[in-house]
Enzyme design. Structure first.
Site, PDB file in Angstrom:
ATOM      1  CG  HIS A 233      -5.495  -9.341  14.830  1.00  0.00           C
ATOM      2  ND1 HIS A 233      -5.310  -9.952  13.948  1.00  0.00           N
ATOM      3  CD2 HIS A 233      -5.598  -8.268  15.172  1.00  0.00           C
ATOM      4  CE1 HIS A 233      -4.649  -8.571  13.378  1.00  0.00           C
ATOM      5  NE2 HIS A 233      -4.659  -7.407  13.924  1.00  0.00           N
ATOM      6  CE  LYS A 235      -8.534  -7.178  11.678  1.00  0.00           C
ATOM      7  NZ  LYS A 235      -6.889  -7.800  12.203  1.00  0.00           N
ATOM      8  CG  HIS A 411      -3.500  -3.308   8.211  1.00  0.00           C
ATOM      9  ND1 HIS A 411      -4.728  -4.162   8.653  1.00  0.00           N
ATOM     10  CD2 HIS A 411      -2.824  -3.156   9.539  1.00  0.00           C
ATOM     11  CE1 HIS A 411      -4.222  -4.265   9.939  1.00  0.00           C
ATOM     12  NE2 HIS A 411      -3.744  -4.248  10.217  1.00  0.00           N
ATOM     13  CG  ASP A 418       6.302 -21.714  -6.715  1.00  0.00           C
ATOM     14  OD1 ASP A 418       6.924 -20.926  -6.106  1.00  0.00           O
ATOM     15  OD2 ASP A 418       6.601 -22.698  -6.077  1.00  0.00           O
TER      16      ASP A 418
END
Length: 493
Positions: A233, A235, A411, A418
């Site tokens: 998955h 990229k 997506h 913080d």
């Protein structure tokens, strides 16, 4: 001799059921005893439920979605590429254990325990000489990517879950082919399932010019892939070892807002500096795990000296995947949430984490931390969508503010605390990203980037609808049923 068709059919049916029962017993034994260290208890129970409720169908589902991944097979071609980085990691771990953080960066010093934890991964070494830009619009991102490809001098490496050969994909492929004509090295690694409409033959011209292409966990059978459940998955783009990209945008017209879901809101980083070495290392390891030709070895050209002082954004690159028992990105997200003192901003298109992650968010909210969670208002995967909403009740009652993004599809995968630290990458906040898929995230200790992304988040809120306890409680019975069903099988979604 007389034959009874009905009796013969009944006997055959009995034999099939018996075979299915035996197969299920064997699979149950494998899941419970042989794969117990690779599965959570909820995942184990979910698979047992599927196997015994749907005996034969469950077996087929297990073949495609249930098998675990061998780390030994994935790492067999790594050679000496890890040697130098193992030494750097060991040195940084020893320094952090002695309280010597090697930087005057306030966020690294303040969150040294997070840094130390992320050093447990081979990609996780800390770098500081980095300049980071962020993108939340696909058109802006790929305009810059195409400019950077045009300016490349030596090599370009791309690793993508989805590389669609539509308008955008063809533009990028053409730009890469132009660089091949100039004598550059160009490699593309795409996921075989994520890029399901792409065939190796589509790259024939690219390869004729000297380009190299590999498909991750490619299937030798048409329409069948027994690694359906473990996808790459990630990229990543690396250019000349000086510049890298990582984030949520895939390659395709859909990610420019031209698909059925409309405007595509995502988050992507452009990194110049030493952190590119970690992205390059990840690409080399992933390429080596799939390549059938001579493998990458350590070469100084892939890890060059950077072009002078670039910035002061400390970064760690974290990778996770099904071959590891150490869920680096999930633990990084969780550690950030538990460390927050003022605010937590979360974005994820799929939100189906385990109970420990949910509890970390609830504890932060109940401790007075201002916790925000943004999810889509529309489904691209219906079952996953309903499972996402199944966790809303507990979070709302704990004080978490939940928003559904209404201006298209969100997506983005982001955790920000913080106004100090932000993690951006490919990992959704769900079981699939945490344990099944191969993912990569950047953890950036940079107040300026964190504040910029918080401002972008607040702008997203103006285009979202806040989910309240009252509106959630009054949802239709049919929706409640869908959520309950989706939650039951959520550990294997």
């Amino acid at each position: 001799m007389q034959f009874s068709f009905s009796n013969d059919l009944g006997t055959l049916f009995t034999i099939i059921l018996a075979i299915g029962f035996i197969i299920n017993l064997v699979l149950a034994f494998i899941i419970i005893f042989l794969e117990r260290n690779r599965r959570t208890a909820s995942s184990t129970w979910a698979w047992l439920f599927v196997l015994f409720v749907l005996p034969l169908i469950g077996f087929i589902l297990y073949l495609f979605f249930g098998r675990t991944v061998s780390a030994r097979k994935l790492n067999k071609n790594n050679g000496n590429v890890l040697t130098d980085f193992d030494g750097l990691l060991k040195q940084q771990i020893e320094s952090f254990d002695k309280g010597n953080y090697g930087t005057d960066n306030k966020q690294v010093q303040k969150h040294h325990d997070l840094v130390r934890m992320l050093l447990m991964d081979q990609d996780g070494f800390l770098t500081e000489n980095n300049k980071v830009d962020h993108f939340i619009d696909g058109n802006d991102l790929y305009d810059q990517v195409l400019k950077d490809i045009k300016n490349a001098k030596e090599y370009i490496h791309l690793e993508y879950y989805t590389f669609a050969l539509d308008g955008l994909g063809k533009r990028i492929l053409h730009a890469l082919e132009e660089k091949l004509k100039q004598g550059l090295e160009v490699k593309i690694l795409y996921d075989d399932v994520g890029s399901k409409n792409v065939k190796m033959a589509n790259f024939d011209h690219f390869k004729s010019l000297g380009g190299e292409v590999e498909a991750f966990f490619a299937s030798k059978l048409p329409l069948l892939n027994f690694r359906m459940n473990n996808r790459n998955h990630r990229k990543i783009i690396i250019i000349d070892g000086q510049l890298g990209y990582v984030g949520g945008f895939n390659i395709g017209d859909e990610y420019l807002g031209l698909g059925k879901l409309g405007y595509w809101r995502d988050t992507h980083l452009r990194i110049q500096g030493d952190a590119v070495d970690a992205l390059q290392l990840r690409f080399i390891l992933d390429w080596n795990s799939q390549a059938h030709r001579p493998q990458f070895e350590y070469d100084v050209k892939y890890f060059p000296k950077k072009n002078g002082p670039l910035g002061n954004s400390p970064i760690q690159i974290a990778a996770s995947g099904p071959a590891s028992d150490w869920h680096q990105i999930e633990y990084g997200y969780t550690k950030m949430i538990m460390s927050a003192k003022k605010s937590v901003y979360l974005q994820s298109p799929y939100f189906i984490p385990d109970n420990s992650y949910i509890n970390a968010i609830k504890i932060a909210a109940k401790s007075g931390v201002d916790v925000h969670l943004m999810i889509p208002c529309k489904p691209d995967h219906p079952l996953v969508y309903w499972a996402t909403f199944s966790n809303a009740s507990d979070l709302l009652s704990s004080g978490v503010k939940i928003y559904t993004y209404e201006n298209g599809f969100i997506h983005s995968k982001m955790c920000l605390i913080d106004d100090e630290i932000v993690s951006v990458g490919t990992a959704n906040m769900d079981f699939r990203s945490f344990e099944l898929n191969f993912e990569v995230n950047a953890f950036v200790y940079d107040e300026n980037l964190a504040k910029d992304l918080r401002v972008a988040y607040e702008h997203d809120i103006t285009k979202s609808k806040q989910l309240t306890e009252e509106s959630y409680a009054n949802r239709p019975l049919s929706v409640k049923f869908k959520e309950s069903l989706a939650k039951l099988v959520s550990p294997i979604l």
